[in-house]
Design an enzyme around this catalytic site. Structure first.
Site, PDB file in Angstrom:
ATOM      1  N   GLY A   1       0.435  -1.364  -0.026  1.00 21.72           N
ATOM      2  CA  GLY A   1       0.051   0.087   0.007  1.00 21.72           C
ATOM      3  C   GLY A   1       1.094   1.005   0.394  1.00 21.72           C
TER       4      GLY A   1
ATOM      5  N   ARG B   1       1.649  -5.533  -6.178  1.00 19.62           N
ATOM      6  CA  ARG B   1       1.045  -6.831  -5.113  1.00 19.62           C
ATOM      7  C   ARG B   1       1.429  -7.690  -6.430  1.00 19.62           C
ATOM      8  NH1 ARG B   1      -0.476  -5.098  -0.616  1.00 19.62           N
ATOM      9  NH2 ARG B   1      -1.540  -3.660   0.229  1.00 19.62           N
TER      10      ARG B   1
ATOM     11  N   ASP C   1       6.004  -5.165   5.941  1.00 20.42           N
ATOM     12  CA  ASP C   1       5.854  -6.222   6.325  1.00 20.42           C
ATOM     13  C   ASP C   1       5.725  -7.067   4.694  1.00 20.42           C
ATOM     14  OD1 ASP C   1       2.526  -6.126   6.878  1.00 20.42           O
ATOM     15  OD2 ASP C   1       2.675  -7.139   8.753  1.00 20.42           O
TER      16      ASP C   1
ATOM     17  N   THR D   1       3.851   2.716   5.828  1.00 21.39           N
ATOM     18  CA  THR D   1       2.623   1.962   6.431  1.00 21.39           C
ATOM     19  C   THR D   1       2.182   3.109   7.094  1.00 21.39           C
ATOM     20  OG1 THR D   1       1.271   0.884   7.027  1.00 21.39           O
ATOM     21  CG2 THR D   1       3.629   0.470   7.194  1.00 21.39           C
TER      22      THR D   1
ATOM     23  N   ASP E   1      -0.298   3.236   8.742  1.00 24.84           N
ATOM     24  CA  ASP E   1      -0.698   1.990  10.427  1.00 24.84           C
ATOM     25  C   ASP E   1      -0.179   1.702  11.515  1.00 24.84           C
ATOM     26  OD1 ASP E   1      -3.068   1.495   8.756  1.00 24.84           O
ATOM     27  OD2 ASP E   1      -2.538  -0.675   7.840  1.00 24.84           O
TER      28      ASP E   1
ATOM     29  N   ASP F   1       2.267  -0.220  12.049  1.00 26.22           N
ATOM     30  CA  ASP F   1       2.126  -1.435  12.930  1.00 26.22           C
ATOM     31  C   ASP F   1       3.621  -2.534  12.322  1.00 26.22           C
ATOM     32  OD1 ASP F   1       2.399  -1.622   9.688  1.00 26.22           O
ATOM     33  OD2 ASP F   1       0.893  -3.044  10.169  1.00 26.22           O
TER      34      ASP F   1
ATOM     35  N   ARG G   1      -6.539  -2.674  10.961  1.00 25.13           N
ATOM     36  CA  ARG G   1      -7.102  -4.416  10.655  1.00 25.13           C
ATOM     37  C   ARG G   1      -6.640  -4.516  11.899  1.00 25.13           C
ATOM     38  NH1 ARG G   1      -5.609  -5.331   5.089  1.00 25.13           N
ATOM     39  NH2 ARG G   1      -3.444  -6.181   6.632  1.00 25.13           N
TER      40      ARG G   1
END
Length: 328
Positions: free
Chosen positions: A15, A76, A107, A130, A132, A134, A176
């Site tokens: 992303g 992707r 990741d 990213t 997020d 995360d 998410r």
């Protein structure tokens, strides 16, 4: 001592996030500074398999530090997940004379880079991009700060409408698997409740919180919901539950979606991207490989890919406590 690397490839994968262009710019200009050629790889690993490379110099990346998204595009690649696909990618890199990679992504991108390094001994460094936040091994990922500011701006606008019409708004934000965005923007936006994957608060607590808010005189409310929250199957299910079980609320849902990924990167993300790009290139030149560049206590640091991929970023428990106090 500098390692014998002459040509570095840079790609963006997974992303997109604000700050990726600033990171590309930093990698290209760090290469130019050290008199090394840099090649942009279009469409991530898919472009690597196709040999979609372009040589870049310092002028190739002018006027992109302020742009969101990624000029190298992102995709992707199912083929790269196969050994045959990775063999093709390695052949293309060898043919072009590229002898090291900087991968900007999350990741999944790092997992691909780690496997590629293990199979071919190919020098790779990662930059975490990213929204997020995360990824284990860095306090901040590229795009996270920009996304926070984008979401807070949206919440402020929605609150104007909520107040004008005495409405309850459920605002869904990205996240998410982790609730970093929801927790921070919830506090900054003055949300009455924050629902995140790490804390299964349950429907009873949600309704009790809303009743408490109404009793205290609040005529409108904002509830920030991370998309991975466990209370309901979706934010619309939460709306239906409140509609059925609580009187006096005019409930609305706002899903912010991909607008959170867009926009011009913040000053923080531009500086972070610049630091990470330089660190990635100079780490490769000193013989380092199979690491992710991160920032800890405002110091640039390296984390092995396997730790970055397998590790779990943790929610700030102090912020959870602060959010409880602020929603009183």
């Amino acid at each position: 001592m500098l390692h014998t690397i002459k040509n570095i490839g840079v790609l963006t994968s997974g992303g997109d996030s604000p700050g990726m262009n600033a990171a590309i710019r930093s990698v290209v200009r760090a290469c130019a500074y050290h008199d090394i050629k840099c090649y942009g790889i279009y469409r991530g690993y898919e472009g690597m398999i196709d040999g979609d490379f372009v040589e870049m110099d310092a002028r190739s990346v002018k006027d992109i530090i302020n742009k969101g998204g990624t000029i190298l595009k992102s995709a992707r690649s199912k083929e790269f997940r196969t050994k045959e696909g990775r063999v093709k990618a390695h052949e293309q890199l060898t043919k072009a004379g590229i002898d090291a990679l900087v991968v900007i992504g999350g990741d999944g991108s790092f997992t691909g880079a780690m496997v590629f390094n293990q199979e071919f001994g190919f020098p790779v460094m990662g930059i975490p991009g990213t929204i997020d936040n995360d990824i284990f091994g860095t306090t901040y990922t590229l795009g996270y700060d920009t996304a926070l500011n984008t979401v807070v701006g949206a919440i402020d606008k929605i609150r104007d409408t909520a107040s004008s019409h005495n409405r309850l708004f459920f605002i869904e934000v990205m996240g998410r698997d982790v609730g970093h965005i929801a927790l921070n923007v919830g506090i900054a936006g003055g949300a009455e409740e924050i629902l995140i994957p790490e804390e299964d608060l349950g429907l009873d607590r949600l309704t009790e919180s809303l009743r408490r808010s109404k009793k205290s005189g609040k005529s409108s409310s904002i509830v920030v919901v991370a998309e991975g929250d466990k209370i309901g199957k979706s934010v619309f299910e939460l709306k239906d539950y409140v509609d059925q079980n609580m009187e006096g609320y005019d409930v609305r849902v706002s899903v912010l979606g991909h607008m959170q990924r867009g926009g011009s990167p913040s000053c923080f993300d531009r500086v972070l991207a610049s630091r990470m790009g330089v660190k990635a290139v100079e780490s490769l030149l000193t013989g380092k490989s199979n690491f992710m560049v991160g920032i800890k206590n405002d110091v640039m640091d390296l984390t092995p890919f396997d730790q970055a991929v397998k590790g779990k970023s943790k929610i700030n428990m102090e912020l959870l406590r602060v959010s409880d106090i602020m929603s009183t």
